[in-house]
Design a protein around this motif. Structure first.
Motif, short mmCIF file in Angstrom:
data_model
loop_
_atom_site.label_atom_id
_atom_site.label_comp_id
_atom_site.label_asym_id
_atom_site.label_seq_id
_atom_site.Cartn_x
_atom_site.Cartn_y
_atom_site.Cartn_z
N THR A 80 0.83 -1.21 0.00
CA THR A 80 0.00 0.00 0.00
C THR A 80 0.86 1.25 0.00
O THR A 80 0.60 2.20 -0.74
CB THR A 80 -0.94 0.01 1.23
OG1 THR A 80 -1.70 -1.20 1.23
CG2 THR A 80 -1.86 1.20 1.20
N ALA A 81 1.90 1.25 0.83
CA ALA A 81 2.80 2.41 0.89
C ALA A 81 3.49 2.63 -0.46
O ALA A 81 3.68 3.77 -0.88
CB ALA A 81 3.83 2.21 1.99
N ILE A 82 3.84 1.55 -1.13
CA ILE A 82 4.51 1.66 -2.44
C ILE A 82 3.55 2.25 -3.47
O ILE A 82 3.92 3.15 -4.22
CB ILE A 82 5.03 0.29 -2.89
CG1 ILE A 82 6.14 -0.17 -1.95
CG2 ILE A 82 5.52 0.33 -4.33
CD1 ILE A 82 6.53 -1.62 -2.11
N ARG A 83 2.33 1.75 -3.51
CA ARG A 83 1.35 2.27 -4.48
C ARG A 83 1.06 3.74 -4.25
O ARG A 83 0.86 4.51 -5.20
CB ARG A 83 0.05 1.47 -4.39
CG ARG A 83 0.09 0.16 -5.14
CD ARG A 83 -1.30 -0.44 -5.28
NE ARG A 83 -2.00 -0.58 -4.02
CZ ARG A 83 -1.93 -1.63 -3.20
NH1 ARG A 83 -1.16 -2.64 -3.52
NH2 ARG A 83 -2.62 -1.67 -2.08
N ASN A 84 1.04 4.17 -2.99
CA ASN A 84 0.69 5.56 -2.65
C ASN A 84 1.89 6.49 -2.60
O ASN A 84 1.72 7.69 -2.34
CB ASN A 84 -0.05 5.60 -1.31
CG ASN A 84 -1.38 4.87 -1.38
OD1 ASN A 84 -2.01 4.83 -2.43
ND2 ASN A 84 -1.80 4.29 -0.28
N ALA A 85 3.09 5.99 -2.82
CA ALA A 85 4.30 6.80 -2.73
C ALA A 85 4.31 7.90 -3.78
O ALA A 85 3.96 7.68 -4.94
CB ALA A 85 5.53 5.93 -2.88
N LYS A 86 4.68 9.09 -3.36
CA LYS A 86 4.73 10.26 -4.24
C LYS A 86 6.08 10.97 -4.07
O LYS A 86 6.68 10.92 -3.01
CB LYS A 86 3.62 11.24 -3.88
CG LYS A 86 2.22 10.64 -3.86
CD LYS A 86 1.40 11.19 -5.00
CE LYS A 86 -0.03 10.71 -4.94
NZ LYS A 86 -0.22 9.41 -5.51
N PRO A 87 6.55 11.68 -5.10
CA PRO A 87 7.77 12.47 -4.95
C PRO A 87 7.49 13.69 -4.06
O PRO A 87 6.34 13.98 -3.72
CB PRO A 87 8.13 12.87 -6.37
CG PRO A 87 6.86 12.80 -7.13
CD PRO A 87 6.01 11.76 -6.45
#
Length: 146
Positions: free
Chosen positions: A8-15
């Protein structure tokens, strides 16, 4: 080794908001680098007292578990004293030389030699060596012609 990333954290990761790349660490030097252009798995390590980074793959082409597998392989190489980045380069070079026009042509000649007369084989290899290989021998078969 502590793991901190979840799917989930990977899918939601943003710059970062200013567009700069942002690192999301997973432990042991593995991290997800998130930039405006995409998400990329990286591994930071030290080899001979030099800091280096191995580019593993892009997300989602490589899942979290696949990136961890590659990370484990790279750590195993390091444990044996092999630089993972150099090893990756050597594998690419070996693949590139195996897929050249000359290498594939020589393999084809060897496979067909038994069905040909000796003079036909000699003429074929002579022609390729003299006229074709100097022009096209180093051409990688996945590239377009010169």
């Amino acid at each position: 080794m502590k793991r901190s990333l979840t799917d989930t954290a990977i899918r939601n990761a943003k710059p970062h908001q200013d567009g700069k790349p942002k690192k999301y660490t997973d432990g042991g030097g593995l991290y997800l680098l998130v930039s405006p252009t995409g998400k990329h798995w990286r591994y930071d390590y030290r080899h001979h007292d030099k800091r280096k980074t191995l580019a593993i793959a892009s997300y989602p082409e490589f899942s979290h578990s696949e990136a961890r597998e590659k990370h484990t392989e790279a750590r195993a190489l390091l444990a044996r004293g092999v630089d993972p980045s150099q090893h990756k380069r050597e594998l690419k070079m070996a693949d590139a030389t195996e897929n050249t026009f000359e290498a594939v042509s020589r393999e084809w000649l060897a496979r067909n030699k038994d069905g040909w007369s000796e003079s036909h084989y000699d003429r074929s290899i002579s022609y390729l060596t003299r006229d074709v290989f100097p022009l096209l021998g180093k051409l990688h078969l996945t590239s377009s012609p010169p």
